[in-house]
Every structure is written in structure tokens, then in C-alpha cells.
Design a protein around this motif. Structure first.
Motif, PDB file in Angstrom:
ATOM      1  N   ASP A   6       0.831  -1.209   0.000  1.00 56.38           N
ATOM      2  CA  ASP A   6       0.000   0.000   0.000  1.00 56.38           C
ATOM      3  C   ASP A   6       0.864   1.256   0.000  1.00 56.38           C
ATOM      4  O   ASP A   6       0.622   2.198  -0.761  1.00 56.38           O
ATOM      5  CB  ASP A   6      -0.918  -0.015   1.222  1.00 56.38           C
ATOM      6  CG  ASP A   6      -1.642   1.303   1.422  1.00 56.38           C
ATOM      7  OD1 ASP A   6      -2.505   1.626   0.598  1.00 56.38           O
ATOM      8  OD2 ASP A   6      -1.318   2.011   2.403  1.00 56.38           O
ATOM      9  N   ARG A   7       1.911   1.276   0.836  1.00 56.71           N
ATOM     10  CA  ARG A   7       2.811   2.433   0.880  1.00 56.71           C
ATOM     11  C   ARG A   7       3.606   2.572  -0.421  1.00 56.71           C
ATOM     12  O   ARG A   7       3.873   3.692  -0.882  1.00 56.71           O
ATOM     13  CB  ARG A   7       3.766   2.326   2.068  1.00 56.71           C
ATOM     14  CG  ARG A   7       3.115   2.443   3.445  1.00 56.71           C
ATOM     15  CD  ARG A   7       2.465   3.801   3.655  1.00 56.71           C
ATOM     16  NE  ARG A   7       1.102   3.845   3.102  1.00 56.71           N
ATOM     17  CZ  ARG A   7       0.486   4.940   2.685  1.00 56.71           C
ATOM     18  NH1 ARG A   7       1.090   6.102   2.717  1.00 56.71           N
ATOM     19  NH2 ARG A   7      -0.736   4.904   2.213  1.00 56.71           N
TER      20      ARG A   7
ATOM     21  N   ILE B  22       2.592   1.704  -3.473  1.00 58.20           N
ATOM     22  CA  ILE B  22       1.710   2.275  -4.490  1.00 58.20           C
ATOM     23  C   ILE B  22       1.463   3.760  -4.209  1.00 58.20           C
ATOM     24  O   ILE B  22       1.480   4.592  -5.126  1.00 58.20           O
ATOM     25  CB  ILE B  22       0.371   1.517  -4.545  1.00 58.20           C
ATOM     26  CG1 ILE B  22       0.599   0.050  -4.935  1.00 58.20           C
ATOM     27  CG2 ILE B  22      -0.581   2.181  -5.534  1.00 58.20           C
ATOM     28  CD1 ILE B  22       1.194  -0.149  -6.304  1.00 58.20           C
ATOM     29  N   ALA B  23       1.248   4.124  -2.931  1.00 55.27           N
ATOM     30  CA  ALA B  23       0.937   5.511  -2.579  1.00 55.27           C
ATOM     31  C   ALA B  23       2.088   6.450  -2.909  1.00 55.27           C
ATOM     32  O   ALA B  23       1.859   7.593  -3.332  1.00 55.27           O
ATOM     33  CB  ALA B  23       0.599   5.602  -1.096  1.00 55.27           C
TER      34      ALA B  23
ATOM     35  N   LYS C  12       3.615   5.238  -7.087  1.00 58.32           N
ATOM     36  CA  LYS C  12       2.638   5.345  -8.176  1.00 58.32           C
ATOM     37  C   LYS C  12       1.402   6.100  -7.704  1.00 58.32           C
ATOM     38  O   LYS C  12       0.279   5.577  -7.729  1.00 58.32           O
ATOM     39  CB  LYS C  12       2.245   3.951  -8.674  1.00 58.32           C
ATOM     40  CG  LYS C  12       3.414   3.150  -9.235  1.00 58.32           C
ATOM     41  CD  LYS C  12       2.953   1.803  -9.780  1.00 58.32           C
ATOM     42  CE  LYS C  12       4.139   1.025 -10.365  1.00 58.32           C
ATOM     43  NZ  LYS C  12       3.709  -0.274 -10.941  1.00 58.32           N
ATOM     44  N   PRO C  13       1.598   7.339  -7.252  1.00 53.23           N
ATOM     45  CA  PRO C  13       0.480   8.071  -6.630  1.00 53.23           C
ATOM     46  C   PRO C  13      -0.695   8.319  -7.572  1.00 53.23           C
ATOM     47  O   PRO C  13      -1.841   8.372  -7.125  1.00 53.23           O
ATOM     48  CB  PRO C  13       1.136   9.389  -6.191  1.00 53.23           C
ATOM     49  CG  PRO C  13       2.347   9.527  -7.065  1.00 53.23           C
ATOM     50  CD  PRO C  13       2.836   8.138  -7.303  1.00 53.23           C
TER      51      PRO C  13
ATOM     52  N   TYR D 274      -2.952   5.327  -7.488  1.00 57.73           N
ATOM     53  CA  TYR D 274      -3.283   4.797  -6.158  1.00 57.73           C
ATOM     54  C   TYR D 274      -4.776   4.549  -5.996  1.00 57.73           C
ATOM     55  O   TYR D 274      -5.203   3.486  -5.526  1.00 57.73           O
ATOM     56  CB  TYR D 274      -2.793   5.757  -5.080  1.00 57.73           C
ATOM     57  CG  TYR D 274      -3.012   5.257  -3.674  1.00 57.73           C
ATOM     58  CD1 TYR D 274      -2.238   4.227  -3.147  1.00 57.73           C
ATOM     59  CD2 TYR D 274      -4.007   5.807  -2.864  1.00 57.73           C
ATOM     60  CE1 TYR D 274      -2.432   3.765  -1.860  1.00 57.73           C
ATOM     61  CE2 TYR D 274      -4.213   5.363  -1.579  1.00 57.73           C
ATOM     62  CZ  TYR D 274      -3.420   4.333  -1.074  1.00 57.73           C
ATOM     63  OH  TYR D 274      -3.634   3.867   0.198  1.00 57.73           O
TER      64      TYR D 274
ATOM     65  N   MET E 165      -5.739   0.734  -5.347  1.00 51.73           N
ATOM     66  CA  MET E 165      -6.120   0.466  -3.952  1.00 51.73           C
ATOM     67  C   MET E 165      -7.539   0.975  -3.680  1.00 51.73           C
ATOM     68  O   MET E 165      -7.774   1.730  -2.735  1.00 51.73           O
ATOM     69  CB  MET E 165      -5.116   1.126  -3.003  1.00 51.73           C
ATOM     70  CG  MET E 165      -3.685   0.651  -3.162  1.00 51.73           C
ATOM     71  SD  MET E 165      -3.486  -1.120  -2.854  1.00 51.73           S
ATOM     72  CE  MET E 165      -3.854  -1.195  -1.106  1.00 51.73           C
TER      73      MET E 165
END
Length: 322
Positions: free
Chosen positions: A122-123, A125-126, A129-130, A133, A137
């Protein structure tokens, strides 16, 4: 030694006591009671704050809510029984109670490891690859990942527990641990009967190693992305969400790994007891503190929750986001 119902299966197990004298037993009871209450308070506040504050209804806090549930389950599985034994000056745990403790402990520990891996993803992707996101997610993906973690660990625990307690025991019923733990039960099994369970443990180590590699690679990419951020505020925000997770992962993995992989030459009941406390009792109590130290959003939500609990005349927790 407790008499067995037959030559292979005891009617109860004897857990390792923390102390022999009454004064030290009561000291252990008081210490564990304090730790347990701290874990209940910290994780309970996070659970309630995340559930009631709509601003925290994001993937990161959804997984944090699951982690708090796991921490509550982990510490509740082991600590209350140990406290009761010290208070009543006994070492016994029933055969069914021991099997239940093994099952629940494996569920929660395995779920914590899988969930920490998901949180690293999760972190990743955040931060890396914001722009994608929200798509990657989304709520459906988060629920599916959490359900997969809980479901797989439930089946995993059923397999381990059923296999462990189907083994005939030839070495008595005294465990060198303050709770029922698979390696300690295997020490009591007959010579070659535990090979199947050892095979399962090897598979488990392989899967865990894969998750560990994924965690390391995720954080390598995360830190590379953070270092390249032009904004100091952006770097600070990224670190404030990643460093607590990294601290929790490090605490959990370092203590658990050393517990199970330490050389037998340095093994002793006292050391095993200390290490078991470090990886099964301490993390559930300190994780809420670790996550809230650098997370201003979570601290504000908890502060509002406490204010609502003690000072608000309007008792609707779902207004906390306002």
C-alpha cells in the motif's frame, strides 16, 4: 507429572512459570496486567478512531484497523492465561485449551505478517505510483486483500494445529514456554513423528522469506522515490507514514526470527521466555504508540475521540470527522 489419558496424549500441559516465589508471581501478574491494559487501550482507541472518523476511511487506516484487531487477538491469546496461572499459582492448561491457544496464536501471528506485507505494498503504491493509487487500492481491492490474509491464515492454522495435535507425545507434558507454542510441543513428540510438521514449517519459512524479500524490495523503491522528492514537506509526509510501519516490521521480524532461528547452543528456558515476551507481548502494546508518534492525522483523531468520550454531551461517535 500429569498422568496421561493414554501413553501418547496428555489430558493437560504444564506451562513454564515466570517465577517460583509468590511475591514474584504477583509481580508478574501486575506487570502483565499493565501491559495488557495498555494494549487494550491503545488498540481500542485506534479501532474506534478509525471506525468513527470518516477522514480515516482510507486504505492505510483500513489496514491499520486490521492490524489493531490482530494485536488485540495476539495478546489476548497468551497473556490472560499466563496472568491467571500466576495469580492462582498453577502451571496447568487443558489439552483443548492448549490446542485453542496454538490455533489462535498461529492465526494472529501469520495474519500480522501477511498484513504487514500488504501495508508495505500500500505504501509502495501511494508513494511510487500516486496517480494510480485510487485505481489500484480501491475499497474492493482492500477488502479482498484483507479477506485473503485472514482466510489463508485461518486455513494455515487449521493445518498446523491439526497436524501438531495428532502427534503422539513421548517426552511428558511440560512445555518450556509460558504459552502453548508449536516448537515446544514438537520437542515432546516421539522421535520421527514430527517430520510432517517440520515439513510444513519449512514451507512456512519459504513463504515468509518471499514476503520478507517483497518487503525489502518495496522499501528500497519507497526510499528511492522519497529521496527524489523535491518538496521537503512531501518527504516529511512520506516518512511519517512509512517509518512507523518499518519500525513495526523490524520489531516483529527481528524478535520472531531470532526466537526460531537462534543457535541451539545459546538456547535456554529463560532466554526463550524473554524472546517470546518480546515478539508476542511487547509489539501489541507498543504498536499503537509507534503508529501515533509521527502521524498527526491519527493523533488528532484519537484526541477528538478522547474529548468526545469525556467532555462531549452529544454522544454520537460518527460526528468525529466534523
Amino acid at each position: 507429572m500429569q498422568q496421561m489419558s493414554n501413553s501418547s496424549f496428555p489430558t493437560e500441559f504444564l506451562l513454564l512459570p515466570f517465577a517460583e516465589t509468590r511475591e514474584l508471581q504477583l509481580l508478574h501478574f501486575g506487570l502483565f496486567l499493565g501491559i495488557y491494559l495498555a494494549a487494550l487501550l491503545g488498540n481500542g482507541l485506534i479501532l474506534t478512531a478509525v471506525a468513527c472518523n470518516h477522514r480515516l476511511h482510507t486504505p492505510m487506516y483500513f489496514f491499520l484497523l486490521n492490524l489493531s484487531l490482530i494485536d488485540l487477538g495476539t495478546i489476548t491469546t497468551t497473556v490472560p492465561k499466563s496472568m491467571a496461572n500466576s495469580l492462582w499459582d498453577t502451571r496447568a492448561i487443558s489439552y483443548a485449551g492448549c490446542a485453542t491457544q496454538v490455533f489462535m496464536f498461529v492465526v494472529f501471528v501469520a495474519a500480522e505478517f501477511y498484513l504487514l506485507t500488504i501495508m508495505a505494498y500500500d505504501r509502495y503504491i501511494a508513494i511510487c505510483k500516486p496517480l494510480h493509487y485510487g485505481t489500484i487500492m480501491d475499497s474492493r481491492a482492500c477488502v479482498n486483500m484483507a479477506a485473503a490474509a485472514w482466510g489463508s491464515t485461518f486455513l494455515y492454522s487449521v493445518l498446523h494445529t491439526a497436524n501438531t495435535f495428532s502427534l503422539p507425545l513421548c517426552q511428558g507434558n511440560a512445555l518450556d514456554q509460558f504459552f502453548c507454542e508449536i516448537p515446544q510441543i514438537l520437542k515432546l513428540s516421539c522421535s520421527d513423528a514430527f517430520l510432517t510438521e517440520v515439513g510444513l514449517l519449512i514451507i512456512s519459512v519459504t513463504v515468509a522469506s518471499g514476503c520478507f524479500v517483497f518487503l525489502v524490495l518495496s522499501y528500497v523503491q519507497i526510499f528511492r522515490a522519497v529521496i527524489r522528492m523535491p518538496s521537503h514537506q512531501g518527504r516529511h509526509k512520506a516518512f511519517s507514514t512509512c517509518l512507523p510501519h518499518l519500525a513495526v516490521v523490524s520489531l516483529f521480524l527481528s524478535t520472531a526470527t531470532f526466537t526460531y532461528l537462534k543457535p541451539s547452543s545459546i538456547s535456554s528456558p529463560s532466554l526463550d521466555l524473554l524472546l517470546a515476551v518480546l515478539y508476542s507481548v511487547v509489539p501489541p502494546a507498543v504498536n499503537p504508540l509507534i503508529y501515533s508518534i509521527r502521524n498527526q492525522e491519527l493523533k488528532d483523531a484519537v484526541r477528538k475521540l478522547i474529548w468526545w468520550m469525556f467532555f462531549s454531551s452529544y454522544k454520537d461517535p460518527f460526528t468525529l470527522h466534523k
